[in-house]
Motif scaffolding. Structure first.
Motif, PDB file in Angstrom:
ATOM      1  N   THR A   4     -10.339  26.894  -1.248  1.00 17.54           N
ATOM      2  CA  THR A   4     -11.402  26.344  -2.075  1.00 17.54           C
ATOM      3  C   THR A   4     -12.480  27.374  -2.334  1.00 17.54           C
ATOM      4  O   THR A   4     -12.793  28.195  -1.480  1.00 17.54           O
ATOM      5  CB  THR A   4     -12.054  25.117  -1.408  1.00 17.54           C
ATOM      6  N   SER A   5     -13.059  27.322  -3.515  1.00 13.83           N
ATOM      7  CA  SER A   5     -14.132  28.244  -3.853  1.00 13.83           C
ATOM      8  C   SER A   5     -15.493  27.608  -3.694  1.00 13.83           C
ATOM      9  O   SER A   5     -16.486  28.134  -4.138  1.00 13.83           O
ATOM     10  CB  SER A   5     -13.967  28.713  -5.313  1.00 13.83           C
ATOM     11  N   ASN A   6     -15.549  26.409  -3.069  1.00 14.57           N
ATOM     12  CA  ASN A   6     -16.835  25.775  -2.845  1.00 14.57           C
ATOM     13  C   ASN A   6     -17.724  26.705  -2.028  1.00 14.57           C
ATOM     14  O   ASN A   6     -17.292  27.306  -1.049  1.00 14.57           O
ATOM     15  CB  ASN A   6     -16.630  24.461  -2.090  1.00 14.57           C
ATOM     16  N   ILE A   7     -18.978  26.855  -2.427  1.00 15.42           N
ATOM     17  CA  ILE A   7     -19.858  27.850  -1.823  1.00 15.42           C
ATOM     18  C   ILE A   7     -20.518  27.294  -0.571  1.00 15.42           C
ATOM     19  O   ILE A   7     -21.235  26.306  -0.610  1.00 15.42           O
ATOM     20  CB  ILE A   7     -20.951  28.277  -2.823  1.00 15.42           C
ATOM     21  N   THR A   8     -20.275  27.916   0.564  1.00 15.27           N
ATOM     22  CA  THR A   8     -20.927  27.574   1.815  1.00 15.27           C
ATOM     23  C   THR A   8     -21.425  28.862   2.451  1.00 15.27           C
ATOM     24  O   THR A   8     -20.650  29.782   2.659  1.00 15.27           O
ATOM     25  CB  THR A   8     -19.949  26.892   2.794  1.00 15.27           C
ATOM     26  N   PRO A   9     -22.727  28.971   2.750  1.00 15.58           N
ATOM     27  CA  PRO A   9     -23.227  30.189   3.367  1.00 15.58           C
ATOM     28  C   PRO A   9     -22.446  30.500   4.632  1.00 15.58           C
ATOM     29  O   PRO A   9     -22.181  29.629   5.445  1.00 15.58           O
ATOM     30  CB  PRO A   9     -24.696  29.843   3.674  1.00 15.58           C
ATOM     31  N   VAL A  10     -22.097  31.793   4.812  1.00 14.12           N
ATOM     32  CA  VAL A  10     -21.259  32.180   5.945  1.00 14.12           C
ATOM     33  C   VAL A  10     -21.875  31.754   7.265  1.00 14.12           C
ATOM     34  O   VAL A  10     -21.184  31.278   8.163  1.00 14.12           O
ATOM     35  CB  VAL A  10     -21.029  33.708   5.920  1.00 14.12           C
ATOM     36  N   ASN A  68      -8.828  32.343 -14.238  1.00 10.21           N
ATOM     37  CA  ASN A  68      -8.680  30.945 -14.651  1.00 10.21           C
ATOM     38  C   ASN A  68      -9.609  30.043 -13.855  1.00 10.21           C
ATOM     39  O   ASN A  68      -9.167  29.160 -13.117  1.00 10.21           O
ATOM     40  CB  ASN A  68      -7.219  30.499 -14.466  1.00 10.21           C
ATOM     41  N   TRP A  69     -10.919  30.271 -14.004  1.00 12.08           N
ATOM     42  CA  TRP A  69     -11.890  29.468 -13.263  1.00 12.08           C
ATOM     43  C   TRP A  69     -11.803  27.986 -13.598  1.00 12.08           C
ATOM     44  O   TRP A  69     -11.930  27.132 -12.720  1.00 12.08           O
ATOM     45  CB  TRP A  69     -13.306  29.985 -13.546  1.00 12.08           C
ATOM     46  N   THR A  70     -11.605  27.657 -14.856  1.00 12.38           N
ATOM     47  CA  THR A  70     -11.656  26.261 -15.270  1.00 12.38           C
ATOM     48  C   THR A  70     -10.624  25.419 -14.535  1.00 12.38           C
ATOM     49  O   THR A  70     -10.938  24.364 -13.982  1.00 12.38           O
ATOM     50  CB  THR A  70     -11.443  26.143 -16.791  1.00 12.38           C
ATOM     51  N   GLU A  71      -9.400  25.878 -14.500  1.00 11.98           N
ATOM     52  CA  GLU A  71      -8.334  25.092 -13.871  1.00 11.98           C
ATOM     53  C   GLU A  71      -8.403  25.149 -12.350  1.00 11.98           C
ATOM     54  O   GLU A  71      -8.320  24.114 -11.671  1.00 11.98           O
ATOM     55  CB  GLU A  71      -6.970  25.599 -14.342  1.00 11.98           C
ATOM     56  N   LEU A  72      -8.573  26.345 -11.786  1.00 12.52           N
ATOM     57  CA  LEU A  72      -8.495  26.493 -10.340  1.00 12.52           C
ATOM     58  C   LEU A  72      -9.742  25.993  -9.621  1.00 12.52           C
ATOM     59  O   LEU A  72      -9.657  25.480  -8.502  1.00 12.52           O
ATOM     60  CB  LEU A  72      -8.210  27.948  -9.974  1.00 12.52           C
ATOM     61  N   LEU A 159     -16.506  26.666 -15.793  1.00 15.30           N
ATOM     62  CA  LEU A 159     -16.698  26.582 -14.342  1.00 15.30           C
ATOM     63  C   LEU A 159     -16.816  27.952 -13.687  1.00 15.30           C
ATOM     64  O   LEU A 159     -16.807  28.058 -12.467  1.00 15.30           O
ATOM     65  CB  LEU A 159     -15.547  25.793 -13.709  1.00 15.30           C
ATOM     66  N   ASN A 160     -16.933  28.985 -14.487  1.00 12.12           N
ATOM     67  CA  ASN A 160     -17.053  30.342 -13.965  1.00 12.12           C
ATOM     68  C   ASN A 160     -18.474  30.560 -13.426  1.00 12.12           C
ATOM     69  O   ASN A 160     -19.439  30.506 -14.183  1.00 12.12           O
ATOM     70  CB  ASN A 160     -16.750  31.353 -15.079  1.00 12.12           C
ATOM     71  N   PRO A 161     -18.630  30.825 -12.132  1.00 12.37           N
ATOM     72  CA  PRO A 161     -19.975  31.024 -11.580  1.00 12.37           C
ATOM     73  C   PRO A 161     -20.734  32.179 -12.228  1.00 12.37           C
ATOM     74  O   PRO A 161     -21.964  32.187 -12.224  1.00 12.37           O
ATOM     75  CB  PRO A 161     -19.708  31.304 -10.093  1.00 12.37           C
TER      76      PRO A 161
END
Length: 241
Positions: A4-10, A68-72, A159-161
């Motif tokens: 997952t590419s969900n952003i969580t601070p390390v 492919n940011w949109t799909e993934l 959805l590309n950051p």
């Protein structure tokens, strides 16, 4: 399985459910995130390195997301919701109703849009530490995940950051309508309409929200900084200088 590419601070990984749900230790997950971070060209320019011998699979996953940011991103957000058991009740109700085929298709499209928007907002606000990149406004309810390239015209970048900025709502509207933009050095530039109104009417509101920030450099996040080509497009095609 795609990561997952969900952003969580390390530094917050040990306080989240993800490691346990993924059946990995927090340190293993941190190392994986650092490896992905080291593949970012912007970090490579800064000399950031991950572990030696990053796997071919990690490189492939990174490249797939970049292409492919949109799909993934949508797929990863759906998987994350399932993994953590965070399913929007309204979305779940949609799947239980006996719609016609056309309505089912429309409902699925709405569901995906909502998931995508949720992913984009969470990602952009987290990247910018929940602060407007112009004013520093720290109140999440007053912040918007703004698209640099318009949502309607560039579906492949939705959805590309790298296509996002965290802006206070007033500044988001001004940016979206081309009343403000950023120059090649990421400094805020003010359009003619705001400049003229501020001068002619002596508007304190315009001065406080815009004129006083003229020339201020955009606060760039440590990861997924805004794409300079996207900002150039906004400045030349959307900004009403």
């Amino acid at each position: 399985m795609r990561v997952t590419s969900n952003i969580t601070p390390v530094h917050c990984i040990t306080q989240t459910e993800e490691p346990q749900k993924l059946q990995r230790t927090p340190s293993a997950l941190v190392m994986k995130l650092c490896n992905f971070g080291s593949l970012d060209p912007r970090h490579q320019l800064r000399g950031v390195q991950g572990l030696k011998g990053i796997s071919k699979a990690d490189r492939q996953i990174w490249q797939e997301f970049e292409n492919n940011w949109t799909e993934l991103a949508l797929e990863s957000e759906e998987k994350l919701q399932v993994l953590l058991g965070v399913i929007n009740e309204q979305q779940e109700d949609f799947t239980r109703l006996d719609f016609s085929e056309n309505i089912k298709t429309e409902t699925e499209a709405i569901r995906k849009v909502r998931i995508g928007q949720n992913f984009f907002r969470k990602t952009i606000l987290a990247l910018y530490n929940y602060r407007c990149c112009i004013t520093g406004n720290p109140i999440p309810l007053l912040l918007t995940a703004s698209h640099i390239l318009p949502w309607s015209q560039f579906p492949e970048q939705r959805l590309n950051p790298h296509n996002g900025l965290c802006l206070a709502r007033t500044h988001d509207t001004a940016f979206d309508r081309g009343l403000i933009s950023f120059d090649e050095d990421l400094r805020l530039i003010i359009g003619h309409e705001i400049e003229k109104k501020a001068q002619d009417q002596g508007s304190e509101t315009l001065a406080l929200n815009f004129i006083n920030y003229r020339g201020k450099t955009l606060n760039v996040p440590a990861r997924f900084s805004p794409d300079l080509d996207f900002l150039n497009y906004h400045r030349y095609h959307i900004f009403q200088g």
